[in-house]
Design a protein around this motif. Structure first.
Motif, mmCIF file in Angstrom:
data_model
loop_
_atom_site.group_PDB
_atom_site.id
_atom_site.type_symbol
_atom_site.label_atom_id
_atom_site.label_comp_id
_atom_site.label_asym_id
_atom_site.label_seq_id
_atom_site.Cartn_x
_atom_site.Cartn_y
_atom_site.Cartn_z
ATOM 1 N N ALA A 51 1.371 10.697 8.344
ATOM 2 C CA ALA A 51 0.099 10.031 8.078
ATOM 3 C C ALA A 51 -0.252 10.129 6.601
ATOM 4 O O ALA A 51 -0.165 11.207 6.003
ATOM 5 N N LEU A 52 -0.651 9.001 6.036
ATOM 6 C CA LEU A 52 -1.161 8.932 4.672
ATOM 7 C C LEU A 52 -2.657 8.687 4.802
ATOM 8 O O LEU A 52 -3.087 7.603 5.199
ATOM 9 N N MET A 53 -3.457 9.725 4.494
ATOM 10 C CA MET A 53 -4.879 9.685 4.806
ATOM 11 C C MET A 53 -5.725 9.731 3.535
ATOM 12 O O MET A 53 -5.263 10.136 2.467
ATOM 13 N N GLY A 54 -6.978 9.309 3.669
ATOM 14 C CA GLY A 54 -7.908 9.313 2.549
ATOM 15 C C GLY A 54 -8.996 8.284 2.780
ATOM 16 O O GLY A 54 -8.893 7.432 3.659
ATOM 17 N N ARG A 55 -10.036 8.363 1.966
ATOM 18 C CA ARG A 55 -11.145 7.434 2.079
ATOM 19 C C ARG A 55 -10.733 6.031 1.631
ATOM 20 O O ARG A 55 -9.666 5.835 1.043
ATOM 21 N N ASN A 56 -11.600 5.052 1.863
ATOM 22 C CA ASN A 56 -11.389 3.716 1.330
ATOM 23 C C ASN A 56 -11.241 3.788 -0.185
ATOM 24 O O ASN A 56 -12.015 4.473 -0.860
ATOM 25 N N GLY A 57 -10.252 3.085 -0.713
ATOM 26 C CA GLY A 57 -10.030 3.068 -2.151
ATOM 27 C C GLY A 57 -9.211 4.227 -2.684
ATOM 28 O O GLY A 57 -9.008 4.337 -3.899
ATOM 29 N N ALA A 58 -8.715 5.102 -1.799
ATOM 30 C CA ALA A 58 -7.946 6.258 -2.259
ATOM 31 C C ALA A 58 -6.553 5.884 -2.738
ATOM 32 O O ALA A 58 -5.918 6.645 -3.474
ATOM 33 N N GLY A 59 -6.047 4.714 -2.303
ATOM 34 C CA GLY A 59 -4.719 4.273 -2.719
ATOM 35 C C GLY A 59 -3.695 4.211 -1.608
ATOM 36 O O GLY A 59 -2.501 4.028 -1.869
ATOM 37 N N LYS A 60 -4.135 4.304 -0.366
ATOM 38 C CA LYS A 60 -3.201 4.324 0.765
ATOM 39 C C LYS A 60 -2.430 3.006 0.880
ATOM 40 O O LYS A 60 -1.198 2.990 0.917
ATOM 41 N N SER A 61 -3.160 1.893 0.959
ATOM 42 C CA SER A 61 -2.503 0.594 1.106
ATOM 43 C C SER A 61 -1.657 0.267 -0.114
ATOM 44 O O SER A 61 -0.564 -0.312 0.008
ATOM 45 N N THR A 62 -2.128 0.642 -1.294
ATOM 46 C CA THR A 62 -1.371 0.380 -2.514
ATOM 47 C C THR A 62 -0.050 1.139 -2.502
ATOM 48 O O THR A 62 0.980 0.630 -2.950
ATOM 49 N N THR A 63 -0.063 2.354 -1.964
ATOM 50 C CA THR A 63 1.171 3.128 -1.852
ATOM 51 C C THR A 63 2.187 2.406 -0.971
ATOM 52 O O THR A 63 3.369 2.288 -1.326
ATOM 53 N N LEU A 64 1.735 1.902 0.164
ATOM 54 C CA LEU A 64 2.650 1.179 1.059
ATOM 55 C C LEU A 64 3.200 -0.074 0.373
ATOM 56 O O LEU A 64 4.389 -0.378 0.473
ATOM 57 N N LYS A 65 2.338 -0.803 -0.310
ATOM 58 C CA LYS A 65 2.781 -2.015 -1.001
ATOM 59 C C LYS A 65 3.802 -1.694 -2.085
ATOM 60 O O LYS A 65 4.778 -2.427 -2.268
#
Length: 242
Positions: free
Chosen positions: A35-49
């Protein structure tokens, strides 16, 4: 020790001049849910991209199935066996369920050791996702948000991935769909598929994940087993707002 399916080190990413990701390092093993966790804007989706080759500007080392894929275009990364399920689903609304699945079809794959990997067909996916099996001729635009989410995952599996990047699968869908999604992730885990899961829903992650990385402002600030994160109230309050 089994080699990781995904190894990331020193990963940085930018949107224009904005430096979003800073020296991300993580790994995912076969049959492991991370799991890659964190609040909105933490960079989770950007990491996947960035891992999937969909970020215009990034640097660092990304290895998938033992091969360096840094700088590869997204289509080449997908052909290697990395599947990506975006947060916004992106199904074809004017195609039927079955047609959406056919769009994602790729040939069967093998694991790095040469053994056969799971082979997904529409019929097998309809067993995994009974809701989709009841509506093979329904247009994507006439499905609920939860059904579209399941179709997005199923279409990705038609690409025969060995590793799946799954972005916020529980967001905005009914509790029953969230439960079905959790069961799906566990079924993929049993097949040996590795999953990197971007998610804010802690109970969902507790149900499916083995380990967790917590992001804050584009940096990994905490990494542990999922059980250790469950027990660490200070980290959950500081970085997850729980």
């Amino acid at each position: 020790m089994t080699a990781p399916l995904l190894e990331v080190s020193g990963l940085n990413g930018w949107y224009g001049a904005a430096h979003i990701l800073r020296d991300i390092a993580l790994n995912v093993g076969p049959g492991e849910v991370v799991a890659l966790m964190g609040r909105n804007g933490a960079g989770k989706s950007t990491t996947l991209k960035a891992i999937a080759g969909l970020l215009a500007r990034s640097s660092g080392e990304v290895a998938c199935m033992g091969r360096s894929i840094a700088g590869w275009p997204a289509f080449r990364i997908a052909r290697l066996g990395l599947g990506y399920v975006p947060e916004d689903r992106r199904i074809f609304t004017d195609l039927t369920v079955r047609e959406n699945l056919e769009v994602g079809r790729q040939p069967p794959r093998h694991w790095p050791d040469g053994s056969a990997a799971p082979h997904w067909t529409p019929e097998r996916l309809f067993t995994l996702f009974p809701n989709l099996g009841e509506m093979p001729d329904r247009l994507g635009g006439r499905m609920s948000g939860g059904e579209q989410q399941m179709l997005s995952v199923a279409r990705t599996l038609m690409g025969q991935p060995l590793l799946v990047l799954l972005d916020e699968p529980s967001e905005g869908v009914a509790p029953l769909i969230v439960e079905q999604m959790a069961q799906t992730i566990l079924a993929l885990k049993d097949q040996g598929i590795g999953i990197l899961l971007s998610e804010q829903n802690l109970p969902f992650c507790e149900a499916v994940a083995d380990r967790a990385y917590v992001l804050e402002k584009g940096q990994i600030c905490y990494a542990s087993s999922m059980a250790e994160l469950q027990d660490n109230l200070a980290v959950r309050q500081a970085y997850l707002g729980i």
